[in-house]
Every structure is written in C-alpha cells, then in structure tokens.
Scaffold this motif. Structure first.
Motif, PDB file in Angstrom:
ATOM      1  N   ILE A 164       0.780  -1.157   0.136  1.00  0.00           N
ATOM      2  CA  ILE A 164      -0.107  -0.080   0.109  1.00  0.00           C
ATOM      3  C   ILE A 164       0.910   1.144  -0.010  1.00  0.00           C
ATOM      4  CG2 ILE A 164      -2.116   0.900   1.264  1.00  0.00           C
ATOM      5  CD1 ILE A 164      -2.627  -1.894   0.576  1.00  0.00           C
ATOM      6  N   ILE A 165       0.442   2.390  -0.824  1.00  0.00           N
ATOM      7  CA  ILE A 165       1.153   3.510  -0.690  1.00  0.00           C
ATOM      8  C   ILE A 165       0.246   4.641  -0.063  1.00  0.00           C
ATOM      9  CG2 ILE A 165       2.551   5.250  -2.131  1.00  0.00           C
ATOM     10  CD1 ILE A 165       3.314   3.092  -4.077  1.00  0.00           C
ATOM     11  N   ASP A 166       0.996   5.415   0.892  1.00  0.00           N
ATOM     12  CA  ASP A 166       0.054   6.487   1.141  1.00  0.00           C
ATOM     13  C   ASP A 166       0.704   7.656   0.417  1.00  0.00           C
ATOM     14  OD1 ASP A 166      -0.992   8.798   2.544  1.00  0.00           O
ATOM     15  OD2 ASP A 166      -0.592   7.886   4.533  1.00  0.00           O
ATOM     16  N   ALA A 167      -0.327   8.258  -0.414  1.00  0.00           N
ATOM     17  CA  ALA A 167       0.089   9.584  -1.206  1.00  0.00           C
ATOM     18  C   ALA A 167      -1.002  10.449  -0.848  1.00  0.00           C
ATOM     19  CB  ALA A 167       0.165   9.160  -2.812  1.00  0.00           C
ATOM     20  N   THR A 168      -1.152  10.647   0.099  1.00  0.00           N
ATOM     21  CA  THR A 168      -2.532  11.597   0.641  1.00  0.00           C
ATOM     22  C   THR A 168      -2.048  12.858   0.870  1.00  0.00           C
ATOM     23  OG1 THR A 168      -2.568  10.978   2.882  1.00  0.00           O
ATOM     24  CG2 THR A 168      -3.892   9.591   1.430  1.00  0.00           C
ATOM     25  N   GLY A 169      -0.822  13.221   0.681  1.00  0.00           N
ATOM     26  CA  GLY A 169      -0.411  14.593   0.735  1.00  0.00           C
ATOM     27  C   GLY A 169      -0.127  14.968   2.032  1.00  0.00           C
ATOM     28  N   HIS A 170      -0.433  16.439   2.475  1.00  0.00           N
ATOM     29  CA  HIS A 170      -0.086  16.824   3.979  1.00  0.00           C
ATOM     30  C   HIS A 170      -0.604  16.192   4.953  1.00  0.00           C
ATOM     31  CE1 HIS A 170       1.703  20.487   2.011  1.00  0.00           C
ATOM     32  NE2 HIS A 170       0.997  20.204   1.151  1.00  0.00           N
ATOM     33  N   ASP A 171      -1.766  15.549   4.798  1.00  0.00           N
ATOM     34  CA  ASP A 171      -2.517  14.739   5.818  1.00  0.00           C
ATOM     35  C   ASP A 171      -2.163  13.501   6.316  1.00  0.00           C
ATOM     36  OD1 ASP A 171      -4.292  17.043   5.893  1.00  0.00           O
ATOM     37  OD2 ASP A 171      -5.861  15.952   4.602  1.00  0.00           O
ATOM     38  N   ALA A 172      -1.330  12.856   5.340  1.00  0.00           N
ATOM     39  CA  ALA A 172      -0.741  11.616   5.578  1.00  0.00           C
ATOM     40  C   ALA A 172      -1.961  10.635   6.267  1.00  0.00           C
ATOM     41  CB  ALA A 172       0.339  11.563   6.521  1.00  0.00           C
ATOM     42  N   THR A 173      -3.134  10.355   5.508  1.00  0.00           N
ATOM     43  CA  THR A 173      -4.271   9.861   6.249  1.00  0.00           C
ATOM     44  C   THR A 173      -4.039   8.190   6.624  1.00  0.00           C
ATOM     45  OG1 THR A 173      -5.147  10.103   4.184  1.00  0.00           O
ATOM     46  CG2 THR A 173      -6.351  11.588   5.770  1.00  0.00           C
TER      47      THR A 173
ATOM     48  N   LYS B  50       5.812  12.979  13.054  1.00  0.00           N
ATOM     49  CA  LYS B  50       6.711  14.206  13.642  1.00  0.00           C
ATOM     50  C   LYS B  50       5.935  15.484  13.324  1.00  0.00           C
ATOM     51  CE  LYS B  50      10.929  12.136  14.148  1.00  0.00           C
ATOM     52  NZ  LYS B  50      12.356  12.205  13.900  1.00  0.00           N
ATOM     53  N   GLY B  51       5.032  15.415  12.238  1.00  0.00           N
ATOM     54  CA  GLY B  51       4.291  16.629  11.836  1.00  0.00           C
ATOM     55  C   GLY B  51       5.420  17.379  10.917  1.00  0.00           C
ATOM     56  N   GLU B  52       4.699  18.312   9.911  1.00  0.00           N
ATOM     57  CA  GLU B  52       5.412  18.682   8.759  1.00  0.00           C
ATOM     58  C   GLU B  52       6.115  20.275   9.532  1.00  0.00           C
ATOM     59  OE1 GLU B  52       3.369  19.137   4.706  1.00  0.00           O
ATOM     60  OE2 GLU B  52       2.999  21.033   5.824  1.00  0.00           O
TER      61      GLU B  52
ATOM     62  N   MET C 175       4.273  14.862  -0.009  1.00  0.00           N
ATOM     63  CA  MET C 175       4.014  15.383   1.376  1.00  0.00           C
ATOM     64  C   MET C 175       3.876  14.639   2.432  1.00  0.00           C
ATOM     65  SD  MET C 175       5.261  18.163   0.494  1.00  0.00           S
ATOM     66  CE  MET C 175       5.030  18.821   2.115  1.00  0.00           C
ATOM     67  N   ALA C 176       3.054  13.436   2.197  1.00  0.00           N
ATOM     68  CA  ALA C 176       3.052  12.642   3.468  1.00  0.00           C
ATOM     69  C   ALA C 176       4.248  12.451   4.272  1.00  0.00           C
ATOM     70  CB  ALA C 176       2.379  11.549   3.128  1.00  0.00           C
ATOM     71  N   VAL C 177       5.395  12.139   3.463  1.00  0.00           N
ATOM     72  CA  VAL C 177       6.670  11.910   3.924  1.00  0.00           C
ATOM     73  C   VAL C 177       7.175  12.912   4.939  1.00  0.00           C
ATOM     74  CG1 VAL C 177       9.216  11.501   3.205  1.00  0.00           C
ATOM     75  CG2 VAL C 177       7.375  10.641   1.732  1.00  0.00           C
ATOM     76  N   GLY C 178       6.573  14.216   4.524  1.00  0.00           N
ATOM     77  CA  GLY C 178       7.165  15.392   5.420  1.00  0.00           C
ATOM     78  C   GLY C 178       6.524  15.207   6.744  1.00  0.00           C
ATOM     79  N   THR C 179       5.095  14.997   6.757  1.00  0.00           N
ATOM     80  CA  THR C 179       4.256  14.659   7.871  1.00  0.00           C
ATOM     81  C   THR C 179       4.691  13.760   8.710  1.00  0.00           C
ATOM     82  OG1 THR C 179       2.452  15.722   6.690  1.00  0.00           O
ATOM     83  CG2 THR C 179       2.142  14.434   8.791  1.00  0.00           C
ATOM     84  N   VAL C 180       5.191  12.617   8.459  1.00  0.00           N
ATOM     85  CA  VAL C 180       5.842  11.456   9.001  1.00  0.00           C
ATOM     86  C   VAL C 180       6.902  11.769   9.658  1.00  0.00           C
ATOM     87  CG1 VAL C 180       6.652   8.937   8.704  1.00  0.00           C
ATOM     88  CG2 VAL C 180       4.615   9.686   7.545  1.00  0.00           C
TER      89      VAL C 180
ATOM     90  N   GLY D  53       8.675  14.989   9.661  1.00  0.00           N
ATOM     91  CA  GLY D  53       9.038  16.149  10.312  1.00  0.00           C
ATOM     92  C   GLY D  53       9.965  17.014   9.519  1.00  0.00           C
ATOM     93  N   LEU D  54       9.909  16.817   8.297  1.00  0.00           N
ATOM     94  CA  LEU D  54      10.534  17.507   7.249  1.00  0.00           C
ATOM     95  C   LEU D  54      10.006  18.780   6.923  1.00  0.00           C
ATOM     96  CD1 LEU D  54      11.204  14.420   4.887  1.00  0.00           C
ATOM     97  CD2 LEU D  54      12.515  15.175   6.950  1.00  0.00           C
ATOM     98  N   PRO D  55      11.033  20.010   6.155  1.00  0.00           N
ATOM     99  CA  PRO D  55      10.374  21.112   5.849  1.00  0.00           C
ATOM    100  C   PRO D  55       9.344  20.880   4.839  1.00  0.00           C
ATOM    101  CG  PRO D  55      12.686  21.156   5.621  1.00  0.00           C
ATOM    102  CD  PRO D  55      12.153  19.722   6.433  1.00  0.00           C
ATOM    103  N   ARG D  56       8.442  21.895   4.502  1.00  0.00           N
ATOM    104  CA  ARG D  56       7.425  21.982   3.524  1.00  0.00           C
ATOM    105  C   ARG D  56       8.348  22.478   2.527  1.00  0.00           C
ATOM    106  NH1 ARG D  56       2.098  24.682   4.970  1.00  0.00           N
ATOM    107  NH2 ARG D  56       2.035  24.444   2.917  1.00  0.00           N
ATOM    108  N   MET D  57       8.105  22.268   0.943  1.00  0.00           N
ATOM    109  CA  MET D  57       8.821  22.949  -0.089  1.00  0.00           C
ATOM    110  C   MET D  57       7.838  23.993  -0.780  1.00  0.00           C
ATOM    111  SD  MET D  57       7.254  20.472  -1.574  1.00  0.00           S
ATOM    112  CE  MET D  57       8.482  19.087  -1.067  1.00  0.00           C
TER     113      MET D  57
END
Ligand code: 48F
Length: 264
Positions: free
Chosen positions: A171-180, A194-196, A224-229, A231-235
C-alpha cells in the motif's frame, strides 16, 4: 447530419453497471493500492503500471491531480527544479527554463498529462472513494477499508454504513500533507508522526525524496505525506520532489511486491 445510434436507457445503464462491476472485481486484490491521486501518487502508479504491476488509485474526489492543478497562490503555473523536469519530458509537457535548474509550465497541461499518462499505463481508478481504515495482519498493512466519500457528509445516524476492504501486496500513502493512511497507524500507537516542518525550499525536496520509503511493513509513504511522517520542511509551490518521491516509492514497491510474490 449523421444520426446517433438507436441505443436506449437500458443499454446505457447496463454498460455502466457491467463495466464497473467487472473492473471493481479485479480491484479486490492487486499488487499495489495507492491512496491519493495527487502528483506523487500518479507518478508512482504510472511507473508501477508500466512495469506490468496491477495498480489501483483510491481517490476521495471525483477528479485526480490533488494540489497539482494550481501552482501556488491559486496561480496555474507549476515550478519544477532540476532534475525532475525529466518527468515533464516523459509525459510531453512543454516548459520554459526561467533560471539555472528551474523550469515553469502550465498547471492544467501538466496535471492533465500526468493523469492521462497514469491511465494510459493501466492504472485503475476508484474515485469518490475514501480511505476509512487499514487492514493489518500479522504486523503488516495488507489492505485498505474504503467507502464512498459522499457518505462522510451525511448525518451520523444515517451514515452508519459499513465499508468494504480491498487488498494488495503493498500500500502507498500518497495523501499529501494529511498522511491519512499513516495516521491510522498513529491512532493505534503503532507509529508516531513528527508533523510537517516549516518551509525551507532549498532543503525540503532532497529530504522528501531521501525519506520516501516503507514506514511500516507493507506501507510505503510518498509525496508530502513523507514530510508529515518525518517532520521535514515543506517545500511550498514546487513539484519536482513529488515526481521523484513517487518514482522512488514505485521502485521500493516493486521490490516489496516481488518479495511478497515469493512468500505467498
Ligand atoms: O495533496 P496532494 O497533491 O499530494 P502529493 O502528491 O502532492 C502535494 C502537492 O500537491 C502540494 C505540495 C508540493 O508542492 O505541497 O501540496 O503529496 O494529493 C493528495 C490526494 O490524496 C487524496 C486527496 O483528495 C488528493 O487528491 N486524499 C487525501 N486523503 C484521502 C484521499 C483519503 N482519506 N482517501 C482518499 N483520498
């Protein structure tokens, strides 16, 4: 003037129901389910389907593309940093080089071309369908629990409508900022997001691609879900890392699918 063929209501309804049911039956078990049809999910889906894998994108809207329809500040111009413009070349989107390592293109052209490229590669789409939960067996995510997204807006007493589950090797989570999808693990104490982080364009894109990967057995996170998981800076309004994160997710998924094929 040429007349339309004499086809009536019954044939039209039968065509819709029969085709949907046939295709949906095929989606019950696949190689990869991608939740979210934004740029990262579409690139991942296209790459996997081109490699011959059976891929389903689950998208809660009735359109694909996510945040890729508008570049930033509601302006339909998309920026892409080198080396990700190679994805635009592959899908035939023209762009203008505005400075060294930065190109700009039209968002609707880029978004519609990417959707078309994913569909042409063989990705199957379940739209107006939302992720409600995940299936976990023996410590591994192996499916998603889904329902029609319009039911989310019904009153609670009406909306006690049971969902169904579909399964996949990965399964791939590609749900963006929400990382649902990842949040379903977090709710159960299986993982902590960790939160974006705040915006830092020079750093963010490389970090997103580097951290793209399996965050729990059976679940890969991209975009963008990677950033939420992690804690990476948004671009902000630049999309190259969405393309290359999707590509990396597909490469990782390919290996995982092959491992699962051998185990099953
Ligand atoms: O937000 P989205 O475009 O994610 P992405 O691929 O790209 C992010 C960029 O668009 C932009 C950015 C980079 O410059 O910051 O935001 O990481 O696409 C996510 C898709 O997931 C769908 C949502 O409707 C969108 O199309 N989605 C989100 N939650 C669910 C879902 C859910 N629970 N079920 C189904 N689809």
């Amino acid at each position: 003037m040429e007349k339309f063929s004499p086809v009536g209501e019954r044939e039209i309804t039968q065509a819709i129901v029969t085709e949907f049911a046939r295709e949906f039956n095929e989606m019950i078990a696949s190689d990869c389910i991608i939740v979210g049809g934004g740029p990262s999910g579409l690139v991942a889906g296209r790459d996997l389907a081109r490699a011959g894998k059976k891929v389903v994108i689950v998208e809660r809207n009735n359109y694909l593309g996510g945040g890729f329809w508008s570049g930033g500040f509601l302006m339909p111009k998309v920026t892409v940093r080198h080396p990700a413009e190679k994805v635009l070349d592959e899908i035939g989107v023209p762009y203008k080089t505005v400075s060294r390592g930065l190109v700009v293109c039209d968002a609707p052209h880029a978004c519609s071309s990417l959707i078309s490229a994913a569909c042409a590669a063989g990705v199957k789409i379940l739209n107006m369908v939302m992720l409600e939960d995940i299936v976990i067996k023996e410590g591994r995510v192996c499916g998603v629990v889904i329902n029609w997204s319009p039911i989310a807006s019904l009153p609670r007493q009406v909306a006690a409508l049971d969902p169904i589950a579909i399964e996949a090797r990965v399964i791939i989570d590609a749900t963006g900022h929400d990382a649902t999808v990842v949040k379903k693990l977090e709710q159960r104490g299986l993982l902590k997001c960790k939160g974006e982080g705040a915006m830092w364009i020079e750093k963010s894109e490389d970090l997103i691609v580097e951290h793209t990967g399996e965050c729990y057995p059976g679940l890969i996170v991209t975009g963008m879900a990677v950033g939420t998981v992690w804690g990476l800076p948004r671009m902000g309004p630049t999309f190259g890392s969405m393309f290359l994160s999707g590509r990396r997710a597909a490469e990782i998924a390919m290996r995982k699918i092959e491992e699962r094929e051998k185990q099953q």
